[in-house]
Design an enzyme around this catalytic site. Structure first.
Site, PDB file in Angstrom:
ATOM      1  N   GLU A 100      29.764  41.667  39.447  1.00 26.52           N
ATOM      2  CA  GLU A 100      30.931  42.176  38.704  1.00 26.52           C
ATOM      3  C   GLU A 100      31.218  41.405  37.423  1.00 26.52           C
ATOM      4  OE1 GLU A 100      33.717  43.097  42.557  1.00 26.52           O
ATOM      5  OE2 GLU A 100      34.448  41.813  40.976  1.00 26.52           O
ATOM      6  N   CYS A 118      35.270  38.059  31.658  1.00 25.13           N
ATOM      7  CA  CYS A 118      35.169  37.167  32.817  1.00 25.13           C
ATOM      8  C   CYS A 118      33.831  37.449  33.501  1.00 25.13           C
ATOM      9  CB  CYS A 118      36.338  37.445  33.763  1.00 25.13           C
ATOM     10  SG  CYS A 118      36.228  36.534  35.320  1.00 25.13           S
ATOM     11  N   CYS A 168      29.008  34.067  47.039  1.00 25.33           N
ATOM     12  CA  CYS A 168      29.298  32.652  46.761  1.00 25.33           C
ATOM     13  C   CYS A 168      29.194  31.866  48.057  1.00 25.33           C
ATOM     14  CB  CYS A 168      30.698  32.498  46.166  1.00 25.33           C
ATOM     15  SG  CYS A 168      31.122  30.778  45.823  1.00 25.33           S
ATOM     16  N   CYS A 186      35.409  30.382  50.384  1.00 29.42           N
ATOM     17  CA  CYS A 186      36.871  30.264  50.493  1.00 29.42           C
ATOM     18  C   CYS A 186      37.412  31.481  51.255  1.00 29.42           C
ATOM     19  CB  CYS A 186      37.502  30.191  49.106  1.00 29.42           C
ATOM     20  SG  CYS A 186      36.826  28.861  48.094  1.00 29.42           S
ATOM     21  N   CYS A 209      39.120  34.526  49.435  1.00 25.52           N
ATOM     22  CA  CYS A 209      38.407  35.118  48.294  1.00 25.52           C
ATOM     23  C   CYS A 209      37.400  36.156  48.780  1.00 25.52           C
ATOM     24  CB  CYS A 209      37.701  33.991  47.534  1.00 25.52           C
ATOM     25  SG  CYS A 209      36.488  34.574  46.336  1.00 25.52           S
ATOM     26  N   CYS A 229      38.176  38.482  42.074  1.00 30.10           N
ATOM     27  CA  CYS A 229      36.848  38.145  42.544  1.00 30.10           C
ATOM     28  C   CYS A 229      36.198  39.013  43.621  1.00 30.10           C
ATOM     29  CB  CYS A 229      37.035  36.735  43.089  1.00 30.10           C
ATOM     30  SG  CYS A 229      35.786  35.602  42.684  1.00 30.10           S
TER      31      CYS A 229
HETATM   32  N1  SAH Z   1      34.108  30.013  42.008  1.00 31.20           N
HETATM   33  C1  SAH Z   1      34.850  29.489  40.944  1.00 31.20           C
HETATM   34  C2  SAH Z   1      35.173  30.496  39.864  1.00 31.20           C
HETATM   35  C3  SAH Z   1      35.499  31.902  40.255  1.00 31.20           C
HETATM   36  S1  SAH Z   1      36.976  32.301  41.105  1.00 31.20           S
HETATM   37  C4  SAH Z   1      36.119  28.881  41.449  1.00 31.20           C
HETATM   38  O1  SAH Z   1      36.466  29.074  42.595  1.00 31.20           O
HETATM   39  O2  SAH Z   1      36.751  28.170  40.675  1.00 31.20           O
HETATM   40  C5  SAH Z   1      38.281  32.279  39.877  1.00 31.20           C
HETATM   41  C6  SAH Z   1      39.626  31.866  40.461  1.00 31.20           C
HETATM   42  O3  SAH Z   1      40.190  32.922  41.269  1.00 31.20           O
HETATM   43  C7  SAH Z   1      39.512  30.660  41.362  1.00 31.20           C
HETATM   44  O4  SAH Z   1      40.559  29.764  41.108  1.00 31.20           O
HETATM   45  C8  SAH Z   1      39.650  31.272  42.722  1.00 31.20           C
HETATM   46  O5  SAH Z   1      40.052  30.323  43.662  1.00 31.20           O
HETATM   47  C9  SAH Z   1      40.663  32.357  42.461  1.00 31.20           C
HETATM   48  N2  SAH Z   1      40.727  33.399  43.503  1.00 31.20           N
HETATM   49  C10 SAH Z   1      39.751  33.853  44.295  1.00 31.20           C
HETATM   50  N3  SAH Z   1      40.226  34.804  45.131  1.00 31.20           N
HETATM   51  C11 SAH Z   1      41.539  34.948  44.842  1.00 31.20           C
HETATM   52  C12 SAH Z   1      42.584  35.762  45.355  1.00 31.20           C
HETATM   53  N4  SAH Z   1      42.355  36.611  46.340  1.00 31.20           N
HETATM   54  N5  SAH Z   1      43.812  35.647  44.809  1.00 31.20           N
HETATM   55  C13 SAH Z   1      44.045  34.763  43.801  1.00 31.20           C
HETATM   56  N6  SAH Z   1      43.108  33.961  43.279  1.00 31.20           N
HETATM   57  C14 SAH Z   1      41.866  34.048  43.793  1.00 31.20           C
HETATM   58 FE1  SF4 Z   2      33.367  30.962  45.591  1.00 26.72          FE
HETATM   59 FE2  SF4 Z   2      35.485  32.559  45.666  1.00 26.72          FE
HETATM   60 FE3  SF4 Z   2      35.700  30.020  46.431  1.00 26.72          FE
HETATM   61 FE4  SF4 Z   2      35.337  30.609  43.822  1.00 26.72          FE
HETATM   62  S1  SF4 Z   2      37.112  31.135  45.083  1.00 26.72           S
HETATM   63  S2  SF4 Z   2      34.306  29.033  45.045  1.00 26.72           S
HETATM   64  S3  SF4 Z   2      34.017  32.427  44.027  1.00 26.72           S
HETATM   65  S4  SF4 Z   2      34.441  31.575  47.431  1.00 26.72           S
END
Ligand code: SAH
Ligand code: SF4
Length: 382
Positions: A97, A125, A132, A136, A139, A358
């Site tokens: 994406e 973006c 990934c 997390c 996410c 994401c």
């Molecule tokens: N993997 C990297 C960059 C991509 S995610 C990272 O984690 O930093 C970009 C941002 O979106 C990160 O801060 C991530 O924690 C946040 N994010 C992911 N899923 C989310 C969600 N469901 N709601 C809000 N922020 C989210």
């Molecule tokens: Fe990976 Fe999503 Fe965690 Fe960013 S927020 S490190 S994309 S699992």
């Protein structure tokens, strides 16, 4: 997409490598800058358009190289028309994406603006991985699992796709900012991410100022340290999400490898070396990480550091057990940080209403139940 394995992805070559290729074909070196001008300044998407190259060279480029590492298979627009999300497929069938986020410089909707619309910032973006491995739990990408890293050409192609699109809309500077905040952990393969940043900043290629580029990491300390070594002006963002190791181990599992003490030391070293402030992202989850005491703990963790906190009310995802914090709690959290002199922004994520959080378009198109929003239209693109 007719990419054969033998074809070289032209976007994966830096100037030195492209020069090597052109020389190996016994072509004069000035062809390199001609080709780069077409690719990165004129933003063409075919060799036929490169009108100052000899026909034979164009034919050879067409045969032995490709510009088509990504094929658009779906796109989605936000209700206000400012955010557009694209889903691309690659030669191995995997999908990734990319999101274009546009910001008006004056109140009003694009419908009542002049043409091109009155849009001050056009930020793309981009993703660095399919899925990934950090995992997390809040996410969508993290929950989808991990397939592979993107190649340099696939990272660059995401930017060029939207640069071409915005150029067609009439912008002399098609994109104003790039954020490496899509799917994947960009510092897991630091080298690819760094080479992409070089492609974006190199005046012979995209030529964007490093300060207009932001890279977000879940806390890969090795990557932060590698970035320090580059003496770059790119912005660093850290996905913090929790003020203590016990909670962060759960929310951002890479914390088990790089605990907060190491992460914060790397951030302090980054500020000392670059004199640039670090942005911390903090997604607020109801009853999980949003109490005033936790805000105090964040303030303590960041005390004395040149930094900024982006508070993001969680965008709930299909697989996640967490909910968005109530607005009152978000404001209280912000108040505690501000009282401790920590600057904050309350970021209502651009495009969240089109599931720009994401990995969500990918889930929708590739099978999972749609997270429906009545304002959203999912259009398959042919
Ligand atoms: N993997 C990297 C960059 C991509 S995610 C990272 O984690 O930093 C970009 C941002 O979106 C990160 O801060 C991530 O924690 C946040 N994010 C992911 N899923 C989310 C969600 N469901 N709601 C809000 N922020 C989210
Ligand atoms: Fe990976 Fe999503 Fe965690 Fe960013 S927020 S490190 S994309 S699992």
């Amino acid at each position: 997409m007719n990419v054969t394995e033998k074809q070289i992805d032209l976007l994966s070559l830096d100037t030195h490598e492209l020069t090597g290729l052109i020389q190996s074909w016994n072509e004069p070196v000035y062809r390199v800058s001609q080709i780069q001008k077409w690719l990165y300044h004129e933003l063409v998407d075919s060799f036929d358009a490169m009108s100052n190259l000899p026909r034979a060279l164009r034919a050879r480029l067409r045969q032995e190289t490709t510009l088509e590492s990504l094929k658009l298979i779906a796109a989605q627009d936000s209700a206000d028309g400012l955010t557009r999300k694209a889903l691309f497929q690659m030669a191995d069938g995997q999908t990734v994406e990319t999101v274009l986020m546009r910001y008006l410089d004056a109140p009003g909707s694009p419908e009542d603006s002049t043409d091109p619309p009155n849009i001050a910032r056009r930020t793309v973006c981009i993703s660095t991985q399919v899925g990934c491995p950090v995992g997390c739990p809040f996410c969508e990408t993290g929950q989808a699992g991990y397939i592979r890293n993107l190649t340099l050409g696939q990272v660059v192609a995401q930017v060029l796709y939207f640069a071409r699109e915005q150029k067609r809309q009439g912008y002399a500077t098609p994109l104003t900012n790039i954020v490496i905040m899509g799917m994947g952990e960009p510092f897991m393969k630091f080298n690819v991410t760094w080479r992409a940043i070089e492609a974006f900043t190199d005046p012979a290629r995209l030529g964007m100022g490093a300060r207009r580029i932001t890279v977000s990491t879940s806390g890969y300390v090795d990557g932060i340290r590698a970035l320090i070594e580059k003496h770059s002006q790119v912005n660093l963002a850290i996905s913090l999400h929790a003020p203590d190791d016990a909670l962060r181990d759960e929310l951002v599992p890479v914390n088990r490898k790089y605990p907060l003490r190491e992460l914060m030391q790397a951030c302090r070293d980054y500020v000392r070396a670059t004199h640039r402030r670090v942005t911390f992202e903090y997604a607020l989850m109801d009853g999980i990480n949003d109490s005033p005491a936790q805000a105090q703990a964040v303030a303590q963790l960041l005390a004395g550091l040149l930094c900024h906190v982006n508070l993001i009310p969680l965008n709930p995802t299909s697989a996640s057990p967490y909910q968005r914090s109530p607005y009152k709690r978000v404001l209280e959290f912000q108040r505690v940080l501000n009282q401790a002199n920590i600057p904050t922004t309350l970021r209502v994520e651009k495009g969240i209403e089109i599931a720009a959080g994401c990995g969500q378009l990918r889930q929708q198109v590739t099978g999972r139940k749609l997270q429906t929003d009545k304002n959203v239209e999912l259009q398959p693109v042919t």
